[in-house]
Design an enzyme around this catalytic site. Structure first.
Site, PDB file in Angstrom:
ATOM      1  CB  ILE A  89      -0.938   0.009   1.222  1.00  0.00           C
ATOM      2  CG1 ILE A  89      -1.790  -1.270   1.235  1.00  0.00           C
ATOM      3  CG2 ILE A  89      -1.812   1.261   1.216  1.00  0.00           C
ATOM      4  CD1 ILE A  89      -2.570  -1.487   2.504  1.00  0.00           C
ATOM      5  CD  GLU A  90       4.303   2.679  -3.096  1.00  0.00           C
ATOM      6  OE1 GLU A  90       4.688   3.807  -2.740  1.00  0.00           O
ATOM      7  OE2 GLU A  90       5.068   1.723  -3.289  1.00  0.00           O
TER       8      GLU A  90
END
Length: 120
Positions: A89-90
């Site tokens: 998850i950026e």
């Protein structure tokens, strides 16, 4: 950085940026979407227009290898060798946000995190 949920596979046999479908692709897409749908900016798909004007992630998710190829990444290794399902998850376009911006990040991702946990 970016604002996207990336799921396996992160590389492919050819070593190029191309969709690399894993056996549990549908499950990974569901997990990724459960997170992105609760983050409005992420779900819109073009979070970093100023930095990356041509970058677009439909519904805020991407197959890792389609985005860029990462041979030997931890996400794929864990999936293949331990059956551990991981996504990356950026959380934002800025890799190192200032401390005073962290409450904003929390508010943008709180519902996403709760929804993601519900997927268990």
């Amino acid at each position: 950085g970016s604002l996207v949920v990336n799921y396996p596979f992160d590389d492919d046999e050819q070593g190029v940026a191309i969709y690399s479908k894993c056996p549990d692709d549908a499950v990974f897409q569901q997990l990724a979407l459960s997170y992105s749908k609760e983050n409005t900016k992420m779900y819109q798909g073009s979070p970093c227009k100023d930095m990356y004007p041509n970058e677009y992630f439909p519904h805020g998710i991407t197959n890792g290898a389609q985005w860029y190829n990462v041979p030997g990444g931890m996400q794929d290794w864990n999936y293949l060798n331990t059956n551990c399902f991981e996504v990356t998850i950026e959380l934002g376009c800025v890799k190192y946000p200032k401390a005073e911006e962290l409450p904003k990040y929390w508010e943008q991702n709180r519902r996403s995190l709760l929804q993601f946990m519900k997927q268990v």
